[in-house]
Enzyme design. Structure first.
Site, PDB file in Angstrom:
ATOM      1  N   MET A   1      34.286  49.857  39.189  1.00  0.00           N
ATOM      2  CA  MET A   1      35.290  50.321  40.153  1.00  0.00           C
ATOM      3  C   MET A   1      35.187  51.839  40.301  1.00  0.00           C
ATOM      4  O   MET A   1      35.053  52.553  39.300  1.00  0.00           O
ATOM      5  CB  MET A   1      36.695  49.957  39.666  1.00  0.00           C
ATOM      6  CG  MET A   1      36.885  48.469  39.482  1.00  0.00           C
ATOM      7  SD  MET A   1      38.537  48.120  38.836  1.00  0.00           S
ATOM      8  CE  MET A   1      38.429  46.343  38.684  1.00  0.00           C
TER       9      MET A   1
ATOM     10  N   MET B   1      37.103  36.535  45.909  1.00  0.00           N
ATOM     11  CA  MET B   1      38.163  37.173  45.127  1.00  0.00           C
ATOM     12  C   MET B   1      39.424  36.329  45.211  1.00  0.00           C
ATOM     13  O   MET B   1      39.892  35.990  46.303  1.00  0.00           O
ATOM     14  CB  MET B   1      38.452  38.574  45.663  1.00  0.00           C
ATOM     15  CG  MET B   1      37.373  39.621  45.409  1.00  0.00           C
ATOM     16  SD  MET B   1      36.964  39.853  43.678  1.00  0.00           S
ATOM     17  CE  MET B   1      38.539  40.347  42.999  1.00  0.00           C
TER      18      MET B   1
ATOM     19  N   ASP C   1      36.874  34.853  41.259  1.00  0.00           N
ATOM     20  CA  ASP C   1      37.067  36.019  40.416  1.00  0.00           C
ATOM     21  C   ASP C   1      38.494  36.556  40.528  1.00  0.00           C
ATOM     22  O   ASP C   1      38.881  37.104  41.547  1.00  0.00           O
ATOM     23  CB  ASP C   1      36.072  37.098  40.879  1.00  0.00           C
ATOM     24  CG  ASP C   1      36.128  38.332  40.032  1.00  0.00           C
ATOM     25  OD1 ASP C   1      35.476  39.329  40.408  1.00  0.00           O
ATOM     26  OD2 ASP C   1      36.826  38.329  39.008  1.00  0.00           O
TER      27      ASP C   1
END
Ligand code: DX5
Ligand code: ZN
Length: 222
Positions: A37, A145, A179
């Site tokens: 990230m 996601m 995820d």
């Protein structure tokens, strides 16, 4: 499709990362999910190249054979494909939302393949699967996601299961990864809805016995 558990080290104890890495391997995980990230694409900063390089060295020195699954939650991913490939990522997944357009996404996929790595493309919970349908024939994995990217420990977003079913119906042989927010109570539902590579972070690393908890998850999906 072969099922794989991909523990995310984002929730690991970073003062004992080698130990946590060994524990998930001992527990039968076949992938290690590396949540990178940058504080721009997502409002959090995690880790980058040096950590992946250290883990790859640790794996090689300790005979640990896991797939290094790099999830790049970063802006300008095209600038980082080669560096992550060089330090040992096996799969490099970038976000569709980090690209200006589909052409740039296609170019990044080519770059990843050009490095001899597997290419993954990720979509956020509110990005429709149709946005990437034409790109999926060119990738090795689709990452769906099931939380808004940026943090571990969030709640699972239920409607993302429909996206997995849709992609599975289009591409029966594509690796599909889910995820975020997966735990013991929903992992079987995730596996039953077309997903074959499942990321689990906090539900493993928040437990005192990481190896045993990993084994519990692996046994549930095999
Ligand atoms: C979130 C990451 C996920 C997350 C998974 O942006 O991509 O991999 O760390 O962690 P849990 O399983 O705790 O949601
Ligand atoms: Zn991730």
């Amino acid at each position: 499709m072969t099922k794989h558990l991909a523990p995310s080290i984002l929730s690991a104890d970073f003062t004992r990362l080698g130990e946590g890495f060994s524990d998930i391997a001992q527990g039968g995980a076949t992938y290690v999910h590396l949540d990178v990230m940058d504080g721009h694409f997502v409002p959090n900063i995690s880790f980058g190249i040096p950590v992946v390089e250290s883990l790859r060295k640790f794996a090689d020195q300790n005979g640990i054979n896991m797939v290094f699954d790099a999830h790049l939650m970063i802006a300008n991913p095209k600038n980082y494909i080669t560096p992550f490939a060089k330090v040992g990522a096996d799969i490099i997944t970038f976000h569709y939302e980090a690209c200006q357009n589909a052409d740039e996404a296609a170019q990044i996929i080519q770059m990843i393949r050009g490095e001899g790595k597997k290419a993954g493309i990720a979509i956020n919970p509110d990005t429709p699967v149709e946005a990437v349908k034409n790109l999926l024939p060119g990738v090795d994995m689709a990452l769906i996601m099931s939380v808004v990217p940026g943090f571990g420990g969030q709640g699972f977003i239920q409607h993302t299961l429909e996206k997995a079913r849709q992609i599975r119906s289009w591409f029966p042989n594509l690796d599909i990864q889910m995820d975020g927010g997966v735990n013991l109570s929903n992992i079987q539902e995730v596996a039953e809805n077309g997903v074959n590579i499942i990321v689990v972070g906090s539900a493993i690393f928040n437990h005192k016995d990481v190896a045993a908890k990993t084994r519990e998850f692996v046994d549930l999906i095999m």
